[in-house]
Design a protein around this motif. Structure first.
Motif, PDB file in Angstrom:
ATOM      1  N   SER A   1      -7.918  11.429 -21.602  1.00 37.17           N
ATOM      2  CA  SER A   1      -8.473   9.982 -22.620  1.00 37.17           C
ATOM      3  C   SER A   1      -8.849  10.662 -23.154  1.00 37.17           C
ATOM      4  O   SER A   1      -9.179  11.627 -23.358  1.00 37.17           O
ATOM      5  N   SER A   2      -8.945   9.638 -24.169  1.00 37.00           N
ATOM      6  CA  SER A   2      -9.443   9.596 -26.066  1.00 37.00           C
ATOM      7  C   SER A   2     -10.820   8.944 -25.681  1.00 37.00           C
ATOM      8  O   SER A   2     -11.606   7.777 -25.067  1.00 37.00           O
ATOM      9  N   LEU A   3     -12.552   9.407 -25.907  1.00 38.87           N
ATOM     10  CA  LEU A   3     -13.886   9.287 -27.047  1.00 38.87           C
ATOM     11  C   LEU A   3     -13.763   9.351 -27.565  1.00 38.87           C
ATOM     12  O   LEU A   3     -13.634  10.760 -27.887  1.00 38.87           O
ATOM     13  N   SER A   4     -14.991   9.354 -28.032  1.00 38.06           N
ATOM     14  CA  SER A   4     -16.223   9.971 -28.807  1.00 38.06           C
ATOM     15  C   SER A   4     -17.857   9.935 -27.887  1.00 38.06           C
ATOM     16  O   SER A   4     -18.013   8.687 -27.371  1.00 38.06           O
ATOM     17  N   ALA A   5     -18.477  10.931 -28.384  1.00 41.43           N
ATOM     18  CA  ALA A   5     -19.882  10.747 -28.260  1.00 41.43           C
ATOM     19  C   ALA A   5     -20.718  11.154 -28.668  1.00 41.43           C
ATOM     20  O   ALA A   5     -20.470  12.346 -29.578  1.00 41.43           O
ATOM     21  N   GLU A   6     -22.161  11.353 -29.084  1.00 43.80           N
ATOM     22  CA  GLU A   6     -22.949  12.529 -29.056  1.00 43.80           C
ATOM     23  C   GLU A   6     -24.120  12.891 -28.557  1.00 43.80           C
ATOM     24  O   GLU A   6     -24.326  12.479 -27.404  1.00 43.80           O
ATOM     25  N   LEU A   7     -24.459  14.035 -28.586  1.00 42.29           N
ATOM     26  CA  LEU A   7     -25.651  15.175 -27.802  1.00 42.29           C
ATOM     27  C   LEU A   7     -26.484  15.070 -28.267  1.00 42.29           C
ATOM     28  O   LEU A   7     -26.351  15.599 -30.047  1.00 42.29           O
ATOM     29  N   VAL A   8     -27.858  14.645 -28.246  1.00 41.82           N
ATOM     30  CA  VAL A   8     -28.874  14.915 -28.022  1.00 41.82           C
ATOM     31  C   VAL A   8     -30.077  15.475 -27.488  1.00 41.82           C
ATOM     32  O   VAL A   8     -29.422  15.837 -27.015  1.00 41.82           O
TER      33      VAL A   8
ATOM     34  N   LEU B   1     -20.670   9.712 -19.095  1.00 42.12           N
ATOM     35  CA  LEU B   1     -21.001   9.243 -20.604  1.00 42.12           C
ATOM     36  C   LEU B   1     -22.580   8.726 -20.918  1.00 42.12           C
ATOM     37  O   LEU B   1     -22.973   9.202 -21.829  1.00 42.12           O
ATOM     38  N   LYS B   2     -23.504   8.955 -20.034  1.00 45.70           N
ATOM     39  CA  LYS B   2     -24.928   8.922 -20.341  1.00 45.70           C
ATOM     40  C   LYS B   2     -26.084  10.105 -19.502  1.00 45.70           C
ATOM     41  O   LYS B   2     -26.536  10.459 -19.147  1.00 45.70           O
ATOM     42  N   GLY B   3     -25.092  11.086 -19.242  1.00 46.16           N
ATOM     43  CA  GLY B   3     -25.110  12.250 -18.348  1.00 46.16           C
ATOM     44  C   GLY B   3     -26.070  13.692 -18.958  1.00 46.16           C
ATOM     45  O   GLY B   3     -26.494  13.440 -20.293  1.00 46.16           O
ATOM     46  N   LYS B   4     -26.146  14.349 -18.509  1.00 42.92           N
ATOM     47  CA  LYS B   4     -27.268  15.257 -19.078  1.00 42.92           C
ATOM     48  C   LYS B   4     -27.123  16.968 -18.858  1.00 42.92           C
ATOM     49  O   LYS B   4     -26.347  17.228 -17.991  1.00 42.92           O
ATOM     50  N   ILE B   5     -27.478  17.294 -19.530  1.00 43.00           N
ATOM     51  CA  ILE B   5     -27.222  19.092 -19.727  1.00 43.00           C
ATOM     52  C   ILE B   5     -28.107  19.727 -20.063  1.00 43.00           C
ATOM     53  O   ILE B   5     -28.966  19.965 -21.174  1.00 43.00           O
ATOM     54  N   LYS B   6     -28.752  20.267 -18.805  1.00 47.63           N
ATOM     55  CA  LYS B   6     -30.038  21.286 -18.830  1.00 47.63           C
ATOM     56  C   LYS B   6     -29.051  22.563 -19.103  1.00 47.63           C
ATOM     57  O   LYS B   6     -28.524  23.468 -18.444  1.00 47.63           O
ATOM     58  N   SER B   7     -29.960  23.467 -20.066  1.00 45.77           N
ATOM     59  CA  SER B   7     -29.454  24.238 -20.735  1.00 45.77           C
ATOM     60  C   SER B   7     -30.441  25.517 -19.389  1.00 45.77           C
ATOM     61  O   SER B   7     -31.735  25.714 -19.183  1.00 45.77           O
TER      62      SER B   7
ATOM     63  N   TYR C   1     -30.207  18.410 -23.183  1.00 49.58           N
ATOM     64  CA  TYR C   1     -29.733  17.843 -23.984  1.00 49.58           C
ATOM     65  C   TYR C   1     -29.066  15.532 -23.382  1.00 49.58           C
ATOM     66  O   TYR C   1     -28.387  16.033 -22.211  1.00 49.58           O
ATOM     67  N   GLN C   2     -29.072  15.368 -24.031  1.00 48.70           N
ATOM     68  CA  GLN C   2     -28.572  13.949 -23.969  1.00 48.70           C
ATOM     69  C   GLN C   2     -27.474  13.370 -23.998  1.00 48.70           C
ATOM     70  O   GLN C   2     -27.286  13.470 -25.612  1.00 48.70           O
TER      71      GLN C   2
END
Length: 472
Positions: free
Chosen positions: A377-384, A416-422, A429-430
């Motif tokens: 699949s193709s998509l784009s997203a941002e991480l803050v 697509l609204k997931g979180k990454i916890k370092s 990161y959201q």
């Protein structure tokens, strides 16, 4: 002496503002004493009226490398279009004797191709194509092919040749071949099988034409070896399959890349890594190897998707102060993750995923864009980073597949609204601002300047499926 057309190629490989690498394959012919000597030859000139070809360049086409060879031309002009011809011939002479031979060459049956050199202007906007996962099913011993995937490359060619759209490079970021058809049917195991697979894949008419015109950069993913490599590998695989797969990969994907060191007009040395970097205009690229350096112990926290040496090189590249946009090319996505089977992506390597993200934020490396494939699949997203009100972000662009004849991942398959916890710093990161998920065969065009990226996703037949602009 009559020059013959290359049997695979030509491919325009690594291209800078002053140099280009041209790749092609000759022909294998066995005689009583062994393989007959085959030499490649190429010549080049500026694509303008009144220009003349330079002296031809000769090079060996080595049977140990499936009769392929590289011509390197230096002292070129930036952002300049060049015409070239490439072919091969048999000769019983040595290379130095061939080079000294004054007999004229007959180029009558050799087609003329062209390419354009890179920009030396650090602020120059660039436009490139990227994608992954081109399936070419081979059945009945190779006598029948599902060649529908080649239409994707026809659509790219139409943009270049008919619509006159500037295209500075094409990036193929994994699964250029599927050596494991249907995971079990006719899976390749020997060097001969892998080489035939590449010849078939790279000889389809539209991809062949495209790679002869546009600087082409590649990296592998699992299907160049086997599905999920090396998670399910056996001792036999490491002894037989892997060496064969990697040798074929080096010949067809890496030999024309910056991995091999060039001295003058010759490649020298044997590379001990498969990651590399290059630049063009306002864009820097680091093409990672996220497949052959994996370390998979039982403890998830100790898993590595790339080696420590590669991680160090990525960090040095990110922090080199070039001021250009940083495209980090990775066959599998850093983010967003998939809800299932995410252990094969960066999310399955939480320590290194955290190390990379923490470094970008701690060092405030601006204009970082991840390019990835793999997920059909193709998509784009941002991480803050949560709690960071500065607006600092990282962009992820994913493009896959060029062609896949089976179901594609729908939007619900991704976090697509997931979180990454370092796992290192404790920061969270959201994922935000995810774009449309395109769940069909496609390719992605990225147009970049110092202000942002314009992302256009096109279907296999060239229809625009989604378009968005993301500001840095």
């Amino acid at each position: 002496m009559k020059v013959q057309p290359v049997t695979v190629g030509p491919i325009v490989g690594a291209t800078t503002d002053t140099a280009v690498r041209l790749w092609g394959r000759g022909k294998f012919e066995k005689i009583q004493s062994g393989p007959r000597r085959c030499f490649g030859v190429a010549r080049i000139r500026q694509a303008k009226a009144g220009s003349s070809y330079r002296q031809p360049q000769y090079f060996k086409m080595n049977p140990n490398f499936d009769m392929t060879g590289i011509a390197i031309f230096n002292d070129l002009k930036a952002e300049t279009r060049y015409n070239y011809q490439m072919g091969w011939f048999f000769s019983d002479l040595e290379l130095d004797e061939v080079q000294a031979d004054t007999r004229p060459l007959n180029w009558d049956i050799i087609s003329t191709q062209h390419f354009t050199t890179a920009s030396a202007n650090d602020n120059q906007a660039r436009s490139f194509i990227f994608g992954s996962c081109r399936y070419l099913l081979r059945l009945f011993g190779g006598s029948w092919f599902d060649n529908r995937g080649d239409k994707t490359f026809r659509s790219i060619l139409d943009q270049i040749n008919e619509q006159k759209r500037q295209t500075d490079a094409i990036l193929m970021i994994g699964d250029q071949i599927y050596a494991d058809d249907l995971n079990f049917l006719n899976a390749d195991d020997s060097i001969g099988e892998f080489l035939r697979r590449y010849r078939d894949a790279f000889s389809q008419p539209h991809i062949r034409k495209l790679m002869s015109q546009v600087p082409t950069y590649m990296t592998l993913d699992d299907h160049e070896i086997e599905d999920g490599w090396p998670a399910h590998s056996t001792e036999h695989d490491w002894m037989i399959k892997y060496p064969a797969a990697i040798h074929a990969y080096k010949i067809y994907q890496i030999s024309h890349s910056p991995v091999f060191k060039a001295v003058g007009e010759r490649l020298v040395g044997i590379p001990n890594k498969y990651w590399y970097k290059f630049s063009d205009g306002c864009a820097d690229f680091f093409v990672t190897d996220t497949r052959t350096e994996r370390y998979l112990p039982k403890k998830k926290a100790e898993r590595e998707i790339i080696s420590e040496a590669q991680m160090t090189a990525v960090k040095e590249w990110l922090k080199d102060g070039s001021g250009r946009v940083k495209f980090l090319v990775t066959a599998v996505p850093v983010f967003p993750g998939t809800k299932m089977a995410n252990n094969d992506k960066w999310g399955g390597f939480p320590t290194q995923q955290s190390e990379l993200l923490d470094f970008i934020w701690d060092e405030q490396i601006e204009r970082v864009v991840f390019l990835a494939g793999d997920v059909h699949s193709s998509l784009s997203a941002e991480l803050v980073r949560k709690g960071d009100a500065s607006g600092f972000k990282v962009i992820s662009l994913i493009s896959s597949p060029y062609y896949w004849p089976y179901p594609h991942n729908p939007r619900r398959a991704f976090n697509l609204k997931g979180k990454i916890k370092s796992t290192l710093s404790g920061h969270t990161y959201q994922v935000q601002n995810a774009g449309k998920v395109v769940s069909t065969d496609n390719f992605t065009r990225v147009t970049v300047d110092m202000a942002g990226v314009k992302v256009e996703i096109y279907g296999r037949k060239g229809n625009l499926l989604n378009e968005r602009t993301i500001q840095f």
